[in-house]
Motif scaffolding. Structure first.
Motif, mmCIF file in Angstrom:
data_model
loop_
_atom_site.group_PDB
_atom_site.id
_atom_site.type_symbol
_atom_site.label_atom_id
_atom_site.label_comp_id
_atom_site.label_asym_id
_atom_site.label_seq_id
_atom_site.Cartn_x
_atom_site.Cartn_y
_atom_site.Cartn_z
ATOM 1 N N ALA A 147 -35.346 -51.312 -36.354
ATOM 2 C CA ALA A 147 -34.643 -51.931 -35.046
ATOM 3 C C ALA A 147 -34.948 -50.948 -33.768
ATOM 4 O O ALA A 147 -35.418 -51.542 -32.796
ATOM 5 N N ILE A 148 -34.807 -49.688 -34.156
ATOM 6 C CA ILE A 148 -34.882 -48.738 -33.169
ATOM 7 C C ILE A 148 -36.319 -48.546 -32.717
ATOM 8 O O ILE A 148 -36.860 -48.637 -31.620
ATOM 9 N N GLU A 149 -37.187 -48.640 -33.595
ATOM 10 C CA GLU A 149 -38.828 -48.505 -33.214
ATOM 11 C C GLU A 149 -39.062 -49.623 -32.375
ATOM 12 O O GLU A 149 -40.072 -49.546 -31.363
ATOM 13 N N LEU A 150 -38.753 -50.830 -32.496
ATOM 14 C CA LEU A 150 -38.992 -52.094 -32.000
ATOM 15 C C LEU A 150 -38.558 -51.936 -30.564
ATOM 16 O O LEU A 150 -39.253 -52.187 -29.334
ATOM 17 N N LEU A 151 -37.302 -51.388 -30.374
ATOM 18 C CA LEU A 151 -36.809 -51.178 -28.913
ATOM 19 C C LEU A 151 -37.523 -50.035 -28.167
ATOM 20 O O LEU A 151 -37.956 -50.381 -27.100
ATOM 21 N N ALA A 152 -37.711 -49.068 -29.039
ATOM 22 C CA ALA A 152 -38.363 -47.701 -28.269
ATOM 23 C C ALA A 152 -39.851 -47.981 -27.977
ATOM 24 O O ALA A 152 -40.422 -46.955 -27.510
#
Lengths: 366, 275
Positions: free
Chosen positions: A304-309
């Motif tokens: 999820a975080i890679e997607l956002l970042a």
């Protein structure tokens, strides 16, 4: 019999390999082999069953979507359009294929195409490197940055980026959570001082952690030309995943066996000795349980975080494929799903092995 | 010497010669109170006991009468509610290596080897000795308890009986003035128990450390002790009776069992406990 005992010890944490290991053993024992065949056999049957169900399910979904498409063409454009649509779907033309859950064979094909794509990009990179070698040497001699390949990342590259990020985040969690956990475990007053903090921040979602880290890192990086996506994602992953280690460490340190504390008291060990010779070794198993949870949480929130970042890892890969909507996008997403699952499983096994190494029964001197 | 004067005075002058006190451990009007929601619970009250240098005292009494409480107060692990405890005239303020403790469970650090466990205390008590000297001390006591081959075994690899041997070695190796034993053999089977009693008494014969040992076992109490102290049942437990055991030392199990007074002593203790 002795041989088998050592074997069991060695494969701790990798017990799923045990049937294989038993097979390779020089001395075949009939019932052992039979047993391991039975065990492997059951696993194989369940895998086949899973693939079969998946195949049937995806076929049903495919048919449903195809029927809908044809009926829609019929009601909107008439019989001719419907026939054309049916013919198009039957021909396997990619422009009119129903977009639904891919079948196992499609996923396997996608996996192969992703690997082929990786080989292609790798070749391109190498060609680029040899082409630029002379120029780069000059640039470095002049004290400038070398020119690097900035083309699209291959699937294997995204996996490597994700693993790099998760380990950086894990390390950050370890560096923050273990010392703080020890300190608050040792002092009941600090424990109550920190308790609200832990209780409030522990359940915060990875997305919110990401936003918080983004606010701070973005400001810190103002004016810097380098890409901060990696930094943001690993810090967010670390902050999100560290709570299990923090809580476990504090608990382990706070709940050391009273007998050990009494021994330390009778021997009048100093604080340093007491902490490093008695309290820490006795809480190591709990600390490592915490670290194991932290690593698996880190891997889970990473996507999820890679997607956002917009960090070029598996998370972004999955999201881009979803947005992309190409014919094989769905299959690629399923490939990523399996890769994520398998890597998560291996990471957990790795931590389990480390955890068993530090348990009291067989660790080397501290 | 006149024994009557020795027992009561701390130290005294006789014919111009200074005799230091023979009293090692002095418990005066000892009291222990645990506050409970229903009011104070008095475990021990008016407990007076003097234990001489080089004396082996066993303490016997019903479960829950406060034996362990008393022992942990001597060890300094449990605060004193009233009265006082002194070792060679110095009041006890907390735990310290002058009072070695052997706990009911061996309480070894499971991540350490037998040798490391003993060294943990030795390093603390002999900080100025060289590393080799300290290891030699630890090895000497492990040898004494019959663990020659197990120096580098992890505590978890040892049986319960062997772990308690390490516990004995650890306690003796720090050269305490007083050795406190809280039912150290209570969890062992009777064969191992006998072995460990022999080991304990053998080392004690050599070192002559003042020893206070809690036990539930009447035979053990007689075999090991110079005096058996009987405690009344709680609450407000105190010393009920004291029995002198006049067997010669060194003793063997056989000679003790065959001694004409043995059954007299045994009957005395059992009569007290059954009362």
């Amino acid at each position: 019999m002795k041989q088998e005992i050592t074997l069991e010890k060695e494969s701790q944490g990798l017990t799923f390999l045990k049937p294989l290991a038993t097979l390779f053993k020089a001395k075949f024992e009939k019932d052992v082999v039979l047993k391991s065949f039975k065990k492997t056999g059951i696993t194989l049957v369940s895998i086949l069953l899973f693939l079969g169900l998946w195949h049937l399910g995806s076929k049903a979904l495919y048919n449903k979507e195809a029927t809908y498409k044809i009926e829609k063409a019929l009601s909107e454009q008439g019989q001719e359009a419907a026939d054309a649509e049916r013919a198009c779907i039957a021909s396997g033309d990619s422009s009119c294929q129903p977009n639904t859950l891919p079948s196992p064979t499609q996923v396997w094909a996608s996996f192969q195409s992703l690997i082929a794509d990786h080989q292609l990009i790798k070749a391109k990179k190498e060609a680029f490197a040899t082409k630029m070698a002379a120029t780069n040497e000059k640039l470095i001699a002049q004290g400038k940055d070398a020119i690097i390949y900035t083309g699209r990342a291959s699937f294997v590259d995204t996996v490597l980026t994700s693993i790099k990020t998760v380990f950086a985040g894990f390390l950050l969690a370890l560096i923050i959570a273990v010392p703080i956990g020890i300190v608050i475990g040792l002092s009941p007053s600090l424990r109550s001082a920190f308790n609200w903090f832990i209780q409030i921040f522990k359940p915060v979602s990875p997305v919110v952690w990401y936003l918080l880290v983004f606010m701070i890192v973005k400001t810190l990086y103002i004016g810097a030309s380098s890409d901060n996506a990696f930094v943001i994602s690993f810090i967010s992953v670390g902050l999100c995943a560290m709570w299990a280690t923090l809580v476990n460490t504090a608990m382990g340190v706070a709940s050391v066996d009273k007998d050990y504390i009494n021994v330390a008291k009778v021997l009048k060990l100093g604080t340093f000795q007491k902490v490093f010779k008695v309290i820490l070794p006795s809480s190591l198993p709990l600390i490592f349980t915490g670290l194991r949870i932290t690593l698996s949480v880190a891997w889970m929130v990473l996507i999820a975080i890679e997607l956002l970042a917009q960090s070029p890892g598996l998370g972004l890969f999955v999201w881009e494929e979803f947005q992309n909507g190409a014919n094989d996008s769905n299959a690629k997403i399923i490939v990523a799903m399996f890769v994520i699952g398998i890597i998560g499983f291996l990471l957990d096994r790795l931590m389990l092995m480390v955890q068993q190494m530090v348990s009291f029964n067989k660790n080397e001197g501290i | 010497m006149n024994s009557a004067t020795i027992d009561t005075k701390d130290s005294y002058l006789e014919n111009g010669i200074y005799y230091p006190s023979k009293v090692m451990l002095d418990l005066k009007d000892l009291k222990k109170v645990y506050p409970t929601p229903k009011g104070d619970y008095v475990v021990l009250e008016n407990l007076n006991l003097q234990i001489m240098k080089e004396e082996f005292v066993t303490i016997i009494g019903h479960s829950g009468c406060g034996k362990t409480t008393m022992l942990s107060m001597i060890a300094g692990l449990n605060p004193i509610s009233g009265g006082n405890i002194s070792v060679l005239g110095n009041p006890v303020k907390g735990p310290g290596p002058d009072r070695g403790v052997i706990f009911q469970s061996p309480s070894l650090m499971p991540w350490m080897t037998a040798l490391q466990n003993v060294l943990l205390g030795v390093n603390q008590v002999f900080p100025h000795a060289t590393k080799k000297q300290r290891i030699d001390i630890a090895k000497y006591y492990l040898h004494k308890v019959g663990l020659d081959g197990a120096f580098n075994k992890k505590a978890t690899e040892l049986s319960q009986g062997m772990q308690q041997r390490v516990g004995i070695a650890r306690a003796f190796a720090i050269k305490p003035k007083v050795l406190l034993l809280d039912e150290p053999f209570g969890m062992l089977d009777s064969l191992t128990r006998g072995e460990l009693q022999d080991i304990l008494i053998e080392i004690w014969n050599k070192e002559k450390i003042t020893a206070v040992m809690i036990t539930h076992d009447v035979d053990e109490a007689i075999f090991l002790a110079d005096r058996v102290v009987m405690m009344t049942s709680g609450p407000k437990a105190k010393i009920g009776d004291v029995l002198n055991i006049d067997f010669e030392r060194p003793r063997t199990r056989k000679s003790v069992l065959e001694h004409q007074d043995y059954y007299k002593y045994r009957k005395h203790l059992i009569d007290f406990l059954e009362h």
